[in-house]
Design a protein around this motif. Structure first.
Motif, mmCIF file in Angstrom:
data_model
loop_
_atom_site.group_PDB
_atom_site.id
_atom_site.type_symbol
_atom_site.label_atom_id
_atom_site.label_comp_id
_atom_site.label_asym_id
_atom_site.label_seq_id
_atom_site.Cartn_x
_atom_site.Cartn_y
_atom_site.Cartn_z
ATOM 1 N N SER A 65 -2.322 -3.906 7.278
ATOM 2 C CA SER A 65 -2.895 -2.769 6.651
ATOM 3 C C SER A 65 -2.005 -1.586 6.403
ATOM 4 O O SER A 65 -1.818 -1.007 5.149
ATOM 5 N N TRP A 68 0.399 -2.606 4.045
ATOM 6 C CA TRP A 68 -0.207 -2.584 2.529
ATOM 7 C C TRP A 68 -0.085 -1.357 2.110
ATOM 8 O O TRP A 68 0.419 -0.993 0.807
ATOM 9 N N ASN A 77 2.706 -3.412 -6.104
ATOM 10 C CA ASN A 77 1.272 -3.440 -6.059
ATOM 11 C C ASN A 77 1.154 -4.783 -4.674
ATOM 12 O O ASN A 77 1.656 -5.741 -4.604
ATOM 13 N N LYS A 79 -1.615 -6.334 -4.006
ATOM 14 C CA LYS A 79 -2.075 -7.560 -4.288
ATOM 15 C C LYS A 79 -1.726 -8.522 -4.690
ATOM 16 O O LYS A 79 -1.985 -9.735 -4.857
ATOM 17 N N GLU A 80 -0.135 -8.342 -5.244
ATOM 18 C CA GLU A 80 0.621 -9.510 -5.466
ATOM 19 C C GLU A 80 1.564 -9.704 -4.567
ATOM 20 O O GLU A 80 2.529 -10.526 -4.868
ATOM 21 N N HIS A 81 1.414 -9.401 -3.219
ATOM 22 C CA HIS A 81 2.482 -9.508 -2.348
ATOM 23 C C HIS A 81 2.011 -10.240 -1.286
ATOM 24 O O HIS A 81 0.629 -10.627 -1.052
ATOM 25 N N LYS A 84 -1.167 -9.722 1.129
ATOM 26 C CA LYS A 84 -2.554 -10.100 0.946
ATOM 27 C C LYS A 84 -3.005 -11.160 1.647
ATOM 28 O O LYS A 84 -4.228 -11.300 2.389
ATOM 29 N N ARG A 85 -2.403 -12.405 1.511
ATOM 30 C CA ARG A 85 -2.833 -13.549 2.133
ATOM 31 C C ARG A 85 -2.893 -13.423 3.496
ATOM 32 O O ARG A 85 -3.587 -14.081 4.100
ATOM 33 N N GLU A 88 -6.027 -11.739 4.490
ATOM 34 C CA GLU A 88 -7.072 -12.729 4.392
ATOM 35 C C GLU A 88 -7.210 -13.812 5.574
ATOM 36 O O GLU A 88 -8.171 -14.166 6.136
#
Length: 143
Positions: A65, A68, A77, A79-81, A84-85, A88
């Motif tokens: 985090s 992030w 961004n 979200k495109e890195h 993010k996976r 999740e």
């Protein structure tokens, strides 16, 4: 540098947000200092395996985090890195640990007590009070 000089560096509308962010960073720093003051091996000796897994997951989630947030501050961004996976994936494992904890907390059935309860709750006819009937019961027909 005085506070008035800093006020010119960014819009005044976000001053309160920046103060809250700074307060949060100080809090995170204090938590990290506390965690780093105890050896990981010592800490793990005191914890049960499920608690060890939770600590590892929280640590990994926190670090990812923070990465992030770092990416966001660098104009990337997140979200495109791949981070993010990773977040999740860690969340998935956190949910699995939560399911395990919930199963541990769930009430267990005492089979012995349940069978005694059912046995004692069943009605048993008293042969002395049973009316006598001379008509035999009809047999069921088989197909």
């Amino acid at each position: 540098m005085s506070e008035d000089d800093n006020m010119e560096d960014y819009p005044t509308e976000i001053h309160d947000y920046l103060k809250a962010f700074e307060k949060s960073l100080v809090s995170v720093d204090e938590m990290l200092q506390t965690m780093m003051s105890v050896s990981r091996i010592e800490l793990f000796r005191k914890l049960e395996p499920l608690e060890q897994a939770k600590l590892d997951l929280v640590s990994a989630y926190t670090l990812n985090s923070m990465f992030w947030m770092y990416l966001a501050t660098q104009g990337i961004n997140p979200k495109e890195h791949p981070v993010k996976r990773e977040l999740e994936r860690i969340r998935t494992y956190m949910n699995k640990v939560k399911e395990i904890e919930d199963k541990k907390k769930a009430s267990k059935l005492d089979k012995g007590a349940a069978s005694r309860f059912v046995r004692n709750a069943l009605w048993e006819p008293n042969p002395e009070n049973e009316p006598t009937s001379k008509t035999p019961a009809k047999a069921k027909k088989r197909k």
